[in-house]
Design a protein around this motif. Structure first.
Motif, PDB file in Angstrom:
ATOM      1  N   GLN A 116       0.829  -1.447  -0.329  1.00 49.28           N
ATOM      2  CA  GLN A 116      -0.285   0.142  -0.290  1.00 49.28           C
ATOM      3  C   GLN A 116       0.933   1.932   0.029  1.00 49.28           C
ATOM      4  O   GLN A 116       1.909   1.058   1.057  1.00 49.28           O
ATOM      5  CB  GLN A 116      -0.832  -0.026   1.580  1.00 49.28           C
ATOM      6  CG  GLN A 116      -1.700   0.906   1.430  1.00 49.28           C
ATOM      7  CD  GLN A 116      -3.059   0.779   0.985  1.00 49.28           C
ATOM      8  OE1 GLN A 116      -3.866   0.095   0.896  1.00 49.28           O
ATOM      9  NE2 GLN A 116      -4.258   1.862   1.204  1.00 49.28           N
ATOM     10  N   VAL A 146       2.002   4.622  -8.641  1.00 45.08           N
ATOM     11  CA  VAL A 146       1.262   4.172  -7.531  1.00 45.08           C
ATOM     12  C   VAL A 146       0.584   5.435  -6.834  1.00 45.08           C
ATOM     13  O   VAL A 146       1.859   5.499  -6.120  1.00 45.08           O
ATOM     14  CB  VAL A 146       1.877   3.200  -7.457  1.00 45.08           C
ATOM     15  CG1 VAL A 146       0.875   2.234  -5.426  1.00 45.08           C
ATOM     16  CG2 VAL A 146       1.650   2.311  -8.028  1.00 45.08           C
ATOM     17  N   SER A 150      -3.361   3.837  -2.877  1.00 43.40           N
ATOM     18  CA  SER A 150      -3.387   2.737  -3.678  1.00 43.40           C
ATOM     19  C   SER A 150      -2.655   1.120  -3.086  1.00 43.40           C
ATOM     20  O   SER A 150      -1.411   1.390  -2.540  1.00 43.40           O
ATOM     21  CB  SER A 150      -3.172   3.132  -5.212  1.00 43.40           C
ATOM     22  OG  SER A 150      -4.060   4.562  -5.727  1.00 43.40           O
TER      23      SER A 150
END
Length: 213
Positions: A116, A146, A150
């Motif tokens: 994450q 990213v 996300s």
């Protein structure tokens, strides 16, 4: 405790090949979003000359890791920080005072790796593997752009493919399928720890083959 990660030592060899070529090794990932926001990375690009004996070796260790990737000119040049991770685990990337940090992996979803991005900005993340004695991973998959909040998800099976091409350098990001077809493909999971492979060229057909020695 997790089982010790397996190690695969591959040796590719030729003798009087007949042509000067470059053998390129890259992974063949089965992941969602391939060539859209996740891209394979060239592992090896080794030259074999037309005359005499030549050999190239490669070692894969099944200890996976996430890394914050640094990219220059289409190549993953280094990792700013990384964390070892196993299938079924998840980690979070954070930032404080310009220092980036992956959290200690926790149990996640069975069979996949997850990272994450909680840094507050867009990041480049790679999945790689760590050979014995290395501090940073050898990159395998590159996740671009990213966003904050996300999560990247990977289910990595070590399927390795070989190509005869001089168009790529080691650690290059493959933005699309390789132009030339693969001449060899193996899931390393099923191989013995040490294997040797012969690279040959058929002068009549122009075909290259790799066969178990």
């Amino acid at each position: 405790m997790s089982p010790r990660p397996f190690v695969k030592n591959l040796t590719f060899q030729s003798n009087d090949l007949g042509k000067d070529v470059t053998l390129m090794l890259a992974w063949s990932p089965n992941v969602e979003g391939l060539y859209e926001n996740v891209f394979p990375i060239v592992w090896k690009a080794r030259k074999f000359a037309k005359s005499g004996p030549y050999r190239a070796t490669a070692t894969y260790t099944a200890q996976l890791a996430f890394a914050r990737a640094q990219v220059e000119n289409g190549q993953v040049v280094s990792a700013a920080t990384s964390v070892n991770i196993n299938n079924g685990e998840k980690t979070t990337l954070t930032e404080a005072n310009d220092v980036y940090y992956f959290s200690t992996p926790q149990m996640g979803t069975s069979g996949i790796l997850q990272a994450q991005n909680d840094t507050g900005s867009i990041q480049e993340i790679a999945v790689g593997f760590i050979n014995k004695g290395d501090f940073m991973p050898t990159p395998v998959l590159y996740f671009s752009d990213v966003g904050h909040g996300s999560r990247v998800t990977a289910k990595f099976t070590p399927v390795l493919q070989a190509y005869i091409t001089s168009d790529y350098e080691e650690t290059s990001i493959l933005r699309g399928q390789v132009d030339t077809p693969a001449i060899w493909s193996q899931d390393l999971t099923g191989l013995a720890q040490n294997t040797t492979w012969n690279l040959s060229h058929d002068a009549n057909t122009g075909r290259y083959t790799i066969t178990h020695a």
